[in-house]
Design a protein around this motif. Structure first.
Motif, PDB file in Angstrom:
ATOM      1  N   ALA A   5      -2.832  -5.274   5.612  1.00 27.89           N
ATOM      2  CA  ALA A   5      -2.072  -4.263   4.880  1.00 27.89           C
ATOM      3  C   ALA A   5      -2.371  -2.846   5.363  1.00 27.89           C
ATOM      4  O   ALA A   5      -1.502  -1.985   5.357  1.00 27.89           O
ATOM      5  N   THR A   6      -3.597  -2.643   5.824  1.00 22.06           N
ATOM      6  CA  THR A   6      -3.987  -1.294   6.243  1.00 22.06           C
ATOM      7  C   THR A   6      -3.272  -0.860   7.526  1.00 22.06           C
ATOM      8  O   THR A   6      -3.194   0.314   7.836  1.00 22.06           O
ATOM      9  N   GLU A   7      -2.734  -1.859   8.282  1.00 26.33           N
ATOM     10  CA  GLU A   7      -2.025  -1.506   9.515  1.00 26.33           C
ATOM     11  C   GLU A   7      -0.590  -1.081   9.251  1.00 26.33           C
ATOM     12  O   GLU A   7       0.056  -0.498  10.107  1.00 26.33           O
ATOM     13  N   LEU A   8      -0.086  -1.416   8.057  1.00 23.67           N
ATOM     14  CA  LEU A   8       1.306  -1.075   7.738  1.00 23.67           C
ATOM     15  C   LEU A   8       1.455   0.427   7.535  1.00 23.67           C
ATOM     16  O   LEU A   8       0.507   1.090   7.120  1.00 23.67           O
ATOM     17  N   PRO A   9       2.656   0.959   7.826  1.00 22.62           N
ATOM     18  CA  PRO A   9       2.875   2.376   7.527  1.00 22.62           C
ATOM     19  C   PRO A   9       2.741   2.618   6.015  1.00 22.62           C
ATOM     20  O   PRO A   9       2.978   1.703   5.226  1.00 22.62           O
ATOM     21  N   LEU A  10       2.367   3.833   5.663  1.00 25.50           N
ATOM     22  CA  LEU A  10       2.157   4.186   4.253  1.00 25.50           C
ATOM     23  C   LEU A  10       3.352   3.801   3.371  1.00 25.50           C
ATOM     24  O   LEU A  10       3.188   3.248   2.293  1.00 25.50           O
ATOM     25  N   GLN A  11       4.558   4.101   3.868  1.00 25.37           N
ATOM     26  CA  GLN A  11       5.769   3.784   3.099  1.00 25.37           C
ATOM     27  C   GLN A  11       5.842   2.317   2.712  1.00 25.37           C
ATOM     28  O   GLN A  11       6.183   1.972   1.580  1.00 25.37           O
ATOM     29  N   ASP A  12       5.503   1.437   3.657  1.00 25.75           N
ATOM     30  CA  ASP A  12       5.556   0.000   3.393  1.00 25.75           C
ATOM     31  C   ASP A  12       4.452  -0.430   2.436  1.00 25.75           C
ATOM     32  O   ASP A  12       4.645  -1.279   1.568  1.00 25.75           O
ATOM     33  N   GLN A  13       3.265   0.183   2.625  1.00 29.57           N
ATOM     34  CA  GLN A  13       2.153  -0.121   1.714  1.00 29.57           C
ATOM     35  C   GLN A  13       2.543   0.243   0.278  1.00 29.57           C
ATOM     36  O   GLN A  13       2.343  -0.528  -0.658  1.00 29.57           O
ATOM     37  N   LEU A  14       3.120   1.432   0.158  1.00 27.98           N
ATOM     38  CA  LEU A  14       3.523   1.915  -1.163  1.00 27.98           C
ATOM     39  C   LEU A  14       4.600   1.024  -1.764  1.00 27.98           C
ATOM     40  O   LEU A  14       4.548   0.669  -2.937  1.00 27.98           O
ATOM     41  N   TYR A  15       5.558   0.662  -0.920  1.00 27.29           N
ATOM     42  CA  TYR A  15       6.658  -0.146  -1.438  1.00 27.29           C
ATOM     43  C   TYR A  15       6.153  -1.523  -1.880  1.00 27.29           C
ATOM     44  O   TYR A  15       6.563  -2.033  -2.920  1.00 27.29           O
ATOM     45  N   ALA A  16       5.220  -2.103  -1.093  1.00 20.84           N
ATOM     46  CA  ALA A  16       4.660  -3.415  -1.454  1.00 20.84           C
ATOM     47  C   ALA A  16       3.957  -3.318  -2.811  1.00 20.84           C
ATOM     48  O   ALA A  16       4.117  -4.178  -3.678  1.00 20.84           O
ATOM     49  N   TYR A  17       3.204  -2.239  -2.981  1.00 20.38           N
ATOM     50  CA  TYR A  17       2.496  -2.013  -4.246  1.00 20.38           C
ATOM     51  C   TYR A  17       3.502  -1.818  -5.391  1.00 20.38           C
ATOM     52  O   TYR A  17       3.395  -2.419  -6.462  1.00 20.38           O
ATOM     53  N   PHE A  18       4.515  -1.001  -5.136  1.00 23.75           N
ATOM     54  CA  PHE A  18       5.552  -0.704  -6.134  1.00 23.75           C
ATOM     55  C   PHE A  18       6.260  -1.986  -6.580  1.00 23.75           C
ATOM     56  O   PHE A  18       6.447  -2.242  -7.772  1.00 23.75           O
ATOM     57  N   GLU A  19       6.605  -2.803  -5.602  1.00 24.63           N
ATOM     58  CA  GLU A  19       7.361  -4.022  -5.899  1.00 24.63           C
ATOM     59  C   GLU A  19       6.528  -4.971  -6.754  1.00 24.63           C
ATOM     60  O   GLU A  19       7.013  -5.544  -7.729  1.00 24.63           O
ATOM     61  N   LEU A  20       5.249  -5.117  -6.427  1.00 25.43           N
ATOM     62  CA  LEU A  20       4.370  -5.982  -7.215  1.00 25.43           C
ATOM     63  C   LEU A  20       4.165  -5.407  -8.610  1.00 25.43           C
ATOM     64  O   LEU A  20       4.129  -6.134  -9.602  1.00 25.43           O
ATOM     65  N   ASP A  21       4.037  -4.082  -8.666  1.00 25.97           N
ATOM     66  CA  ASP A  21       3.855  -3.414  -9.959  1.00 25.97           C
ATOM     67  C   ASP A  21       5.080  -3.646 -10.857  1.00 25.97           C
ATOM     68  O   ASP A  21       4.949  -3.882 -12.052  1.00 25.97           O
ATOM     69  N   GLN A  22       6.259  -3.602 -10.253  1.00 29.22           N
ATOM     70  CA  GLN A  22       7.491  -3.849 -10.991  1.00 29.22           C
ATOM     71  C   GLN A  22       7.496  -5.262 -11.582  1.00 29.22           C
ATOM     72  O   GLN A  22       7.878  -5.464 -12.726  1.00 29.22           O
ATOM     73  N   ARG A  23       7.044  -6.214 -10.761  1.00 27.42           N
ATOM     74  CA  ARG A  23       7.026  -7.606 -11.219  1.00 27.42           C
ATOM     75  C   ARG A  23       6.001  -7.803 -12.333  1.00 27.42           C
ATOM     76  O   ARG A  23       6.251  -8.523 -13.299  1.00 27.42           O
ATOM     77  N   VAL A  24       4.850  -7.147 -12.184  1.00 28.77           N
ATOM     78  CA  VAL A  24       3.821  -7.223 -13.224  1.00 28.77           C
ATOM     79  C   VAL A  24       4.375  -6.647 -14.531  1.00 28.77           C
ATOM     80  O   VAL A  24       4.241  -7.232 -15.607  1.00 28.77           O
ATOM     81  N   ARG A  25       5.054  -5.514 -14.412  1.00 30.11           N
ATOM     82  CA  ARG A  25       5.607  -4.852 -15.607  1.00 30.11           C
ATOM     83  C   ARG A  25       6.652  -5.717 -16.301  1.00 30.11           C
ATOM     84  O   ARG A  25       6.690  -5.810 -17.524  1.00 30.11           O
ATOM     85  N   ALA A  26       7.527  -6.324 -15.508  1.00 30.55           N
ATOM     86  CA  ALA A  26       8.590  -7.155 -16.082  1.00 30.55           C
ATOM     87  C   ALA A  26       7.983  -8.338 -16.829  1.00 30.55           C
ATOM     88  O   ALA A  26       8.410  -8.681 -17.933  1.00 30.55           O
ATOM     89  N   MET A  27       6.957  -8.937 -16.212  1.00 33.72           N
ATOM     90  CA  MET A  27       6.329 -10.102 -16.830  1.00 33.72           C
ATOM     91  C   MET A  27       5.593  -9.708 -18.092  1.00 33.72           C
ATOM     92  O   MET A  27       5.649 -10.384 -19.111  1.00 33.72           O
ATOM     93  N   ARG A  28       4.913  -8.579 -18.023  1.00 35.77           N
ATOM     94  CA  ARG A  28       4.150  -8.122 -19.178  1.00 35.77           C
ATOM     95  C   ARG A  28       5.096  -7.705 -20.311  1.00 35.77           C
ATOM     96  O   ARG A  28       4.776  -7.877 -21.488  1.00 35.77           O
ATOM     97  N   ASP A 232       4.512   7.271   7.761  1.00 34.35           N
ATOM     98  CA  ASP A 232       3.164   7.407   7.203  1.00 34.35           C
ATOM     99  C   ASP A 232       3.034   8.643   6.317  1.00 34.35           C
ATOM    100  O   ASP A 232       1.931   9.007   5.905  1.00 34.35           O
ATOM    101  N   GLN A 233       4.169   9.253   6.047  1.00 31.79           N
ATOM    102  CA  GLN A 233       4.153  10.455   5.218  1.00 31.79           C
ATOM    103  C   GLN A 233       4.827  10.146   3.877  1.00 31.79           C
ATOM    104  O   GLN A 233       5.764   9.350   3.814  1.00 31.79           O
ATOM    105  N   LEU A 234       4.309  10.795   2.850  1.00 31.53           N
ATOM    106  CA  LEU A 234       4.900  10.623   1.527  1.00 31.53           C
ATOM    107  C   LEU A 234       6.106  11.559   1.413  1.00 31.53           C
ATOM    108  O   LEU A 234       5.959  12.758   1.554  1.00 31.53           O
TER     109      LEU A 234
END
Ligand SMILES: [Zn+2]
Length: 257
Positions: A5-28, A232-234
């Protein structure tokens, strides 16, 4: 997929985190909704039970009052009978008249007590009916609480294991992100109820018109370019501050250009 994961560009890392967070939120959210429904039903039950306790206290007071009046009435009856016996054996008119006055006074008292006793009995009856009605409501509410509790159990069984798994995945996805970026993400997430990121929407490619998927504002061309050329930029929306991302398809077709 073997790329860490650390090799991925920041944008992809963020999106992966965001997508999982969305799924966690929906389930919760499903679990939370079930818990909220159960808590609301339980609160109603508690209120009904409290009303039941108050009613039961009122009933006991009313019953005790009715019993006191009954005793008083019986004691007056006894005294009237005793005076009547004395009247039968009275030796003078004067004595007889005096006893008669006493009996009449007692009878007047008795009549008042009888009226009060009727009122007290009516109150006991009304409270009995009210208690019965409330007991029925409590039983119905207990069934609703049971049903809502069962639903919580079902949601927990269904969601529980998966949720823990997904949360662990999301936490792992957060690892490569710097504390500052996490802070920004969490703050936005809090502001926008989990929607920390917004996809850019293509309105018109030829005219390079793209809008923020969160607030629908037209984005400056520089923002769109930055998203493509500086992964790699926000890049954030200048209006709503959400972190912007480009869908894979759009990125590929823009990069091909
Ligand atoms: Zn925006």
């Amino acid at each position: 997929m073997n790329r860490s994961a650390t090799e991925l560009p920041l944008q992809d890392q963020l999106y992966a985190y965001f997508e999982l967070d969305q799924r966690v939120r929906a389930m919760r959210a499903r679990l939370d909704a079930a818990l909220r429904r159960r808590d609301a039903q339980q609160r109603k039950l508690d209120q009904l039970r409290q009303a039941g306790d108050e009613l039961s206290a009122q009933f006991k007071t009313a019953q005790a009052h009715a019993a006191t009046l009954e005793n008083e009435a019986a004691s007056i009856d006894q005294r009237v009978n005793a005076q009547r016996d004395k009247m039968n054996s009275a030796t003078s008119n004067k004595e007889y008249s005096a006893l008669l006055v006493e009996v009449n006074t007692l009878k007047a008292d008795k009549s008042k007590i009888d009226d009060a006793q009727l009122d007290a009995m009516a109150k006991v009856e009304a409270l009995t009916a009210e208690t019965d009605g409330l007991s029925e409501k409590i039983r119905a509410q207990e069934k609703l609480v049971e049903g809502a509790t069962r639903e919580v159990g079902e949601a927990q069984t269904e969601v529980g294991g998966k949720l823990a798994e997904l949360e662990a995945e999301r936490d792992a996805a957060a690892q490569p992100l710097s504390p500052e970026i996490r802070k920004t993400f969490d703050r936005l997430s809090h502001t926008y109820d989990g929607e920390a990121m917004a996809e850019i929407i293509e309105q018109d490619r030829r005219r390079m018109e793209y809008t923020c998927g969160g607030c629908f504002t037209l984005l400056p061309v520089e923002s769109v370019n930055a998203l493509i050329t500086k992964p790699d930029q926000l890049t954030t929306c200048g209006t709503c501050n959400r972190i912007l991302y480009v869908s894979k398809d759009l990125r590929e077709s823009l990069a091909a250009k």
